[in-house]
Design a protein around this motif. Structure first.
Motif, PDB file in Angstrom:
ATOM      1  N   THR A   6       0.850  -1.184   0.000  1.00  0.00           N
ATOM      2  CA  THR A   6       0.000   0.000   0.000  1.00  0.00           C
ATOM      3  C   THR A   6       0.893   1.244   0.000  1.00  0.00           C
ATOM      4  O   THR A   6       2.063   1.171   0.386  1.00  0.00           O
ATOM      5  N   PRO A   7       0.350   2.377  -0.412  1.00  0.00           N
ATOM      6  CA  PRO A   7       1.161   3.605  -0.437  1.00  0.00           C
ATOM      7  C   PRO A   7       1.780   3.939   0.921  1.00  0.00           C
ATOM      8  O   PRO A   7       2.903   4.419   0.990  1.00  0.00           O
ATOM      9  N   ASN A  24      -0.477  -0.376  -4.559  1.00  0.00           N
ATOM     10  CA  ASN A  24      -1.902  -0.208  -4.788  1.00  0.00           C
ATOM     11  C   ASN A  24      -2.586  -0.060  -3.436  1.00  0.00           C
ATOM     12  O   ASN A  24      -2.321  -0.836  -2.515  1.00  0.00           O
ATOM     13  N   LYS A  25      -3.455   0.927  -3.331  1.00  0.00           N
ATOM     14  CA  LYS A  25      -4.175   1.163  -2.084  1.00  0.00           C
ATOM     15  C   LYS A  25      -5.008  -0.056  -1.697  1.00  0.00           C
ATOM     16  O   LYS A  25      -5.247  -0.321  -0.531  1.00  0.00           O
ATOM     17  N   SER A  41      -5.281  -2.750   8.011  1.00  0.00           N
ATOM     18  CA  SER A  41      -5.823  -3.064   6.692  1.00  0.00           C
ATOM     19  C   SER A  41      -6.098  -4.555   6.556  1.00  0.00           C
ATOM     20  O   SER A  41      -5.510  -5.374   7.249  1.00  0.00           O
ATOM     21  N   ASN A 151      -3.881  10.242   5.900  1.00  0.00           N
ATOM     22  CA  ASN A 151      -4.145  10.918   4.623  1.00  0.00           C
ATOM     23  C   ASN A 151      -3.705  12.374   4.609  1.00  0.00           C
ATOM     24  O   ASN A 151      -3.685  12.991   3.551  1.00  0.00           O
ATOM     25  N   LYS A 155       3.848  10.389   3.664  1.00  0.00           N
ATOM     26  CA  LYS A 155       3.843   8.926   3.694  1.00  0.00           C
ATOM     27  C   LYS A 155       5.157   8.379   4.260  1.00  0.00           C
ATOM     28  O   LYS A 155       5.248   7.214   4.613  1.00  0.00           O
TER      29      LYS A 155
END
Length: 172
Positions: A6-7, A24-25, A41, A151, A155
């Motif tokens: 994930t990012p 990919n998210k 996640s 968000n 990152k």
């Protein structure tokens, strides 16, 4: 092995020395053998769930991911990544105890608050610490401390630590 990350975990994957991966998210949307993602996640494929909220979590996550890449990094190799981040170094393997009571509105913030040595309480608190996405949910009115969520912050996990910990250090 085809790795999907994930990012939010990409920087850890890079630091661990893995160069062949897909970002990919939503890892299940890609064809992969292993997903590297945040512990909160979920995915249907085999996965390595990591935590990167505190310096020690970042350290351990880099170590874990480097094992997957087949080139396990030494402790010294991983410590070198902390060189340019003052608060990340300060709180890596720290054992601070503070006489400050904090009410916390998020699991990821609990990790950080405990790491910094604050006491987590539900009443008789000095401050209320909450993630920005819960701004409209917080019912307390005084001594509010808004922390940027995933968000609304870099990152880069070290830069996240520097921003979040500096906000909380201002309470000391």
């Amino acid at each position: 092995m085809r790795i999907v990350t994930t990012p939010m975990c990409e920087e850890i994957v890079k630091l661990a020395g893995i160069s062949d991966y897909v970002v990919n998210k939503f890892p299940d949307e890609k064809d992969g053998d292993l997903a590297i993602l945040l512990s909160e996640s979920k995915t249907n494929m085999n996965s390595l769930a990591i935590k990167i909220n505190t310096p020690s979590q970042i350290f351990e996550s880099i170590k874990q991911v480097s094992k997957i890449g087949g080139n396990e990094l030494s402790d010294e190799d991983v410590l070198a990544f902390f060189n340019h981040y003052e608060l990340s170094r300060k709180y890596l393997n720290s054992d601070f105890k503070r006489d400050i009571n904090v009410k916390v509105y998020s699991e990821f913030l609990k990790d950080i608050v405990l790491d910094m040595g604050f006491n987590i309480v539900s009443e008789n608190f000095d401050y209320v610490v909450y993630p920005d996405y819960l701004k409209n949910t917080v019912v307390e009115e005084d001594n509010l401390v808004n922390i940027p969520s995933h968000n609304n912050i870099s990152k880069n996990p070290f830069e996240k630590v520097e921003v979040r910990y500096s906000i909380l250090e201002s309470l000391i």
